[in-house]
Motif scaffolding. Sequence first.
Motif: not given
Length: 88
Positions: A18-40
């Motif tokens: 149930r913790a993954l409810f609302g976590w679609g592909q767009d939210r996963h990509l946004t989280a990955d983008l956030f982490d990539a910008i921080n690493q950069n």
Amino acid sequence: MQRLPDTSLTVALASGGRALFGWGQDRHLTADLFDAINQNTRATGQWGKSKAPKIPPFPRPEPKKKAPEKQAKKRRSVAEIYKQFQRR
């Protein structure tokens, strides 16, 4: 389960809980983008002689861990199975 939106509860339960409810592909990509910008930012920032600050990753839900598999059952002979049925 075809044509269900990736943010539906059914897809979330099938994916890990149930913790993954609302976590679609767009939210996963946004989280990955956030982490990539921080690493950069950490890699290319001008920090001088000090260390780069630790930037926490985007919080993601943790799916339920699967229960450990039970040990394989002991093999029994036909005679042992027959004895079990005779006890009843």
